[in-house]
Design a protein around this motif. Structure first.
Motif, PDB file in Angstrom:
ATOM      1  N   TYR A  50       0.818  -1.212   0.000  1.00 21.65           N
ATOM      2  CA  TYR A  50       0.000   0.000   0.000  1.00 21.65           C
ATOM      3  C   TYR A  50       0.854   1.265   0.000  1.00 21.65           C
ATOM      4  CZ  TYR A  50      -3.362  -3.521   1.252  1.00 21.65           C
ATOM      5  OH  TYR A  50      -4.126  -4.644   1.249  1.00 21.65           O
ATOM      6  N   SER A  51       2.149   1.120  -0.217  1.00 17.10           N
ATOM      7  CA  SER A  51       3.022   2.295  -0.185  1.00 17.10           C
ATOM      8  C   SER A  51       2.844   3.145  -1.440  1.00 17.10           C
ATOM      9  CB  SER A  51       4.482   1.876  -0.044  1.00 17.10           C
ATOM     10  OG  SER A  51       4.946   1.318  -1.251  1.00 17.10           O
ATOM     11  N   LYS A  52       3.273   4.387  -1.328  1.00 20.47           N
ATOM     12  CA  LYS A  52       3.209   5.309  -2.466  1.00 20.47           C
ATOM     13  C   LYS A  52       4.103   4.821  -3.594  1.00 20.47           C
ATOM     14  CE  LYS A  52       2.550   9.678  -4.114  1.00 20.47           C
ATOM     15  NZ  LYS A  52       2.266   9.425  -5.509  1.00 20.47           N
ATOM     16  N   ARG A  55       2.302   2.075  -5.547  1.00 21.73           N
ATOM     17  CA  ARG A  55       1.247   2.653  -6.386  1.00 21.73           C
ATOM     18  C   ARG A  55       1.835   3.367  -7.600  1.00 21.73           C
ATOM     19  NH1 ARG A  55      -0.985   4.429  -1.236  1.00 21.73           N
ATOM     20  NH2 ARG A  55      -0.301   6.507  -1.818  1.00 21.73           N
ATOM     21  N   ASP A  56       2.955   4.091  -7.394  1.00 16.84           N
ATOM     22  CA  ASP A  56       3.588   4.804  -8.509  1.00 16.84           C
ATOM     23  C   ASP A  56       4.152   3.830  -9.548  1.00 16.84           C
ATOM     24  OD1 ASP A  56       2.969   7.264  -7.456  1.00 16.84           O
ATOM     25  OD2 ASP A  56       4.963   7.617  -6.596  1.00 16.84           O
ATOM     26  N   ASP A 148       7.377  12.838  -2.091  1.00 11.30           N
ATOM     27  CA  ASP A 148       6.434  12.249  -3.044  1.00 11.30           C
ATOM     28  C   ASP A 148       6.940  12.390  -4.475  1.00 11.30           C
ATOM     29  OD1 ASP A 148       4.721  11.439  -1.067  1.00 11.30           O
ATOM     30  OD2 ASP A 148       3.308  13.105  -1.316  1.00 11.30           O
ATOM     31  N   ARG A 151       9.700   9.862  -4.998  1.00 11.71           N
ATOM     32  CA  ARG A 151       9.168   8.504  -5.186  1.00 11.71           C
ATOM     33  C   ARG A 151       8.666   8.306  -6.621  1.00 11.71           C
ATOM     34  NH1 ARG A 151       7.062   9.404   0.039  1.00 11.71           N
ATOM     35  NH2 ARG A 151       8.042   8.008   1.528  1.00 11.71           N
TER      36      ARG A 151
END
Length: 183
Positions: A50-52, A55-56, A148, A151
């Motif tokens: 579920y980390s950023k 998702r990226d 962000d 990432r």
């Protein structure tokens, strides 16, 4: 009418000169990151699903028309191993508090390709920012936004590193001989 042709031919010569110069230097407009066609579907596993970063990376894969599936023995797997954020002081104010800091973001990933092997990638992104103690709340928000952004850039770099697998995948393809192709 006679004065129109020299101006038109001069513009044409300039346009042809620019076009030939750009094509001679190997310039190409950037499109997709060229994820190998052999990787049309992939499973993504992560230290934190579920980390950023996860998702990226999944978003970047979808943008490159790669279908994300559940892990399987015969499916290529991209495993996001870890991410690390560290800071260091670059300069100080007169009162010895940090004035400028550097944030270093590092991400590691492993690509497991069935019947070929695995490759481990590492990517790092750094940013500098001014740390004013009088605007602590604004600086913490700025730091989060920088992280962000870093990432997202690391996810793009991981996808670009996957593009280097194209040569290795092509080397392992079975060569079709002329005799087999005729039959």
């Amino acid at each position: 009418m006679k004065s129109l042709f020299p101006a038109l031919s001069f513009k044409l010569v300039i346009a042809l000169l620019i076009t030939s110069t750009l094509s001679a230097c190997g310039f190409h407009l950037r499109s997709a990151y060229l994820v190998p066609e052999e990787i049309s579907e992939i499973s993504v596993t992560s230290f934190d699903p579920y980390s950023k970063l996860t998702r990226d990376v999944e978003s970047q894969l979808r943008m490159n028309d790669v279908r994300i599936t559940a892990p399987s023995e015969n499916i290529v797997n991209l495993h996001l191993i870890s991410e690390n954020i560290s800071t260091r002081t670059l300069s100080l104010y007169q009162n010895s508090s940090a004035a400028e800091k550097e944030i270093l973001y590092t991400a590691k990933a492993r690509m497991v390709i069935p019947e070929i092997g695995e490759k481990t990638f590492s990517t790092s992104v750094n940013r500098n920012y001014l740390d004013n103690p009088q605007t602590a709340l604004a600086k913490s928000t700025e730091k989060e936004l920088l992280q962000d952004e870093m990432r997202a850039q690391a996810a793009s770099q991981i996808i670009r590193q996957m593009a280097r697998l194209r040569a290795e995948l092509q080397e392992t393809k079975p060569a079709v001989s002329d005799d087999t192709a005729r039959n």
